[in-house]
Design a protein around this motif. Sequence first.
Motif, PDB file in Angstrom:
ATOM      1  N   GLY A  35      24.977  41.772  20.983  1.00 31.99           N
ATOM      2  CA  GLY A  35      24.320  41.491  19.718  1.00 31.99           C
ATOM      3  C   GLY A  35      22.844  41.171  19.895  1.00 31.99           C
ATOM      4  N   PRO A  36      21.999  41.425  18.846  1.00 31.31           N
ATOM      5  CA  PRO A  36      22.311  42.175  17.619  1.00 31.31           C
ATOM      6  C   PRO A  36      22.163  43.690  17.759  1.00 31.31           C
ATOM      7  CG  PRO A  36      20.123  41.256  17.464  1.00 31.31           C
ATOM      8  CD  PRO A  36      20.691  40.769  18.769  1.00 31.31           C
ATOM      9  N   THR A  82      33.748  45.264  18.614  1.00 28.74           N
ATOM     10  CA  THR A  82      33.289  43.942  18.196  1.00 28.74           C
ATOM     11  C   THR A  82      33.596  43.759  16.717  1.00 28.74           C
ATOM     12  OG1 THR A  82      31.505  43.922  19.835  1.00 28.74           O
ATOM     13  CG2 THR A  82      31.279  42.445  17.948  1.00 28.74           C
ATOM     14  N   PRO A  83      34.268  42.672  16.326  1.00 29.76           N
ATOM     15  CA  PRO A  83      34.612  42.477  14.906  1.00 29.76           C
ATOM     16  C   PRO A  83      33.377  42.225  14.050  1.00 29.76           C
ATOM     17  CG  PRO A  83      35.180  40.532  16.195  1.00 29.76           C
ATOM     18  CD  PRO A  83      34.789  41.590  17.187  1.00 29.76           C
ATOM     19  N   ASN A  84      33.488  42.509  12.770  1.00 33.14           N
ATOM     20  CA  ASN A  84      32.349  42.420  11.850  1.00 33.14           C
ATOM     21  C   ASN A  84      31.749  41.021  11.782  1.00 33.14           C
ATOM     22  OD1 ASN A  84      32.339  45.121  11.107  1.00 33.14           O
ATOM     23  ND2 ASN A  84      33.788  44.822   9.426  1.00 33.14           N
ATOM     24  N   HIS A  85      32.583  39.964  11.879  1.00 33.27           N
ATOM     25  CA  HIS A  85      32.037  38.617  11.723  1.00 33.27           C
ATOM     26  C   HIS A  85      31.136  38.199  12.885  1.00 33.27           C
ATOM     27  CE1 HIS A  85      35.759  37.677  14.044  1.00 33.27           C
ATOM     28  NE2 HIS A  85      34.999  36.734  14.574  1.00 33.27           N
ATOM     29  N   LEU A  86      31.167  38.954  13.996  1.00 37.10           N
ATOM     30  CA  LEU A  86      30.252  38.677  15.103  1.00 37.10           C
ATOM     31  C   LEU A  86      29.003  39.563  15.055  1.00 37.10           C
ATOM     32  CD1 LEU A  86      32.673  38.134  18.143  1.00 37.10           C
ATOM     33  CD2 LEU A  86      31.481  36.408  16.767  1.00 37.10           C
ATOM     34  N   ARG A  87      28.948  40.473  14.098  1.00 37.18           N
ATOM     35  CA  ARG A  87      27.766  41.327  13.941  1.00 37.18           C
ATOM     36  C   ARG A  87      26.813  40.661  12.945  1.00 37.18           C
ATOM     37  NH1 ARG A  87      29.168  46.943  15.596  1.00 37.18           N
ATOM     38  NH2 ARG A  87      31.354  46.914  16.263  1.00 37.18           N
ATOM     39  N   LYS A 136      23.330  37.290  15.768  1.00 39.34           N
ATOM     40  CA  LYS A 136      23.297  36.331  16.874  1.00 39.34           C
ATOM     41  C   LYS A 136      23.854  36.975  18.138  1.00 39.34           C
ATOM     42  CE  LYS A 136      23.960  32.379  13.774  1.00 39.34           C
ATOM     43  NZ  LYS A 136      24.818  31.197  13.448  1.00 39.34           N
ATOM     44  N   THR A 137      23.512  36.413  19.293  1.00 38.44           N
ATOM     45  CA  THR A 137      24.051  36.897  20.559  1.00 38.44           C
ATOM     46  C   THR A 137      25.283  36.083  20.943  1.00 38.44           C
ATOM     47  OG1 THR A 137      22.606  35.431  21.851  1.00 38.44           O
ATOM     48  CG2 THR A 137      21.778  37.638  21.370  1.00 38.44           C
ATOM     49  N   PHE A 138      26.161  36.707  21.685  1.00 33.76           N
ATOM     50  CA  PHE A 138      27.355  36.028  22.180  1.00 33.76           C
ATOM     51  C   PHE A 138      27.781  36.697  23.481  1.00 33.76           C
ATOM     52  CE2 PHE A 138      28.766  39.523  19.586  1.00 33.76           C
ATOM     53  CZ  PHE A 138      29.865  40.050  20.251  1.00 33.76           C
ATOM     54  N   THR A 139      28.620  36.005  24.237  1.00 29.42           N
ATOM     55  CA  THR A 139      29.095  36.518  25.520  1.00 29.42           C
ATOM     56  C   THR A 139      30.454  37.177  25.353  1.00 29.42           C
ATOM     57  OG1 THR A 139      27.923  34.792  26.735  1.00 29.42           O
ATOM     58  CG2 THR A 139      29.701  35.915  27.903  1.00 29.42           C
ATOM     59  N   ALA A 140      30.598  38.364  25.913  1.00 33.30           N
ATOM     60  CA  ALA A 140      31.886  39.048  25.971  1.00 33.30           C
ATOM     61  C   ALA A 140      32.327  39.111  27.425  1.00 33.30           C
ATOM     62  CB  ALA A 140      31.791  40.454  25.390  1.00 33.30           C
TER      63      ALA A 140
END
Length: 292
Positions: free
Chosen positions: A47-48, A105-110, A113-117
């Motif tokens: 993201g993003p 990646t699910p929509n609520h994480l788009r 913001k950045t996140f770790t997978a």
Amino acid sequence: MSNIGLIIEERSRDIGDFLVGRLLPFRKKRMIGPFIFIDHMGPTQLGPEKYMDVDQHPHIGLSTLTFMLEGELLHEDGLGTSQLIKPGSVNWMVAGKGVSHTERTPNHLRNGKTFTAHGYQIWVALPKELEDMDPEFHHFDQEELPKWLDGEASFTLVAGEGYGKKSPVPVHSHLFMIEVKTKNGTHRLDAEKQLKGEIGICVVEGNITACGETVPKGNILVSKVEDSCKVTLGPNTHVLLFGGEPYAEERHIYWNFVSSDKDKIEKAKTDWAAKTFPMMENDDSYVPLPGS
């Protein structure tokens, strides 16, 4: 997850009671029990502008086990499944005679913001007599998995049987996958009489000591002695134990297809290229056959 030409034979070495390599399959060991492929996803920042979007792709002859450590994925498949997977939970898809799926990646994480997978995609070959079974999908939240403590170490039985316990994941062969974590202290791992069959250890974080050598994260160890595994986990170490009883027949693997019969793989290749393979109804994305 699609294995798009990413099976790389890393150099493996012999340290006594163990073989050490970086991926499965690797040069000296093609399978560990019924486990035929392990893909380490991340850890990576998403993201993003960058998300995980694995378009529609096929499988036959195997079960996929998705185990997330950080981040979330949305699994959708030709059975009509739409399942969000969170850290510590298990997605178990039985491909059998053929199924297509996506992982995104699910929509609520788009949300900018950045996140770790971070997680593991694992393939378990089906027994020969079940390779043509109807596809299935099962999900289990982390609270449903057996957990216990042994001194400084915490254990979670992700799939299969071990240590006198059984996971609810409906596996089709004698296998085990167990997550073990230590905190401040070390832990002597002695799996003798606790696990049956071939034993592999994937070092996720920290390090372990085996045969007088320290093995850091990113490696997989394979015990050369069945039903026995004596190693020491260092402080703040995270490992996955996996394995089980091996099959009598050889397994062939091409792209996302696994079978004891090469002709079934050739048919799956032809069907996928012609788009006569079982496809998802509500997704027109398509990962082409390699080389096509």
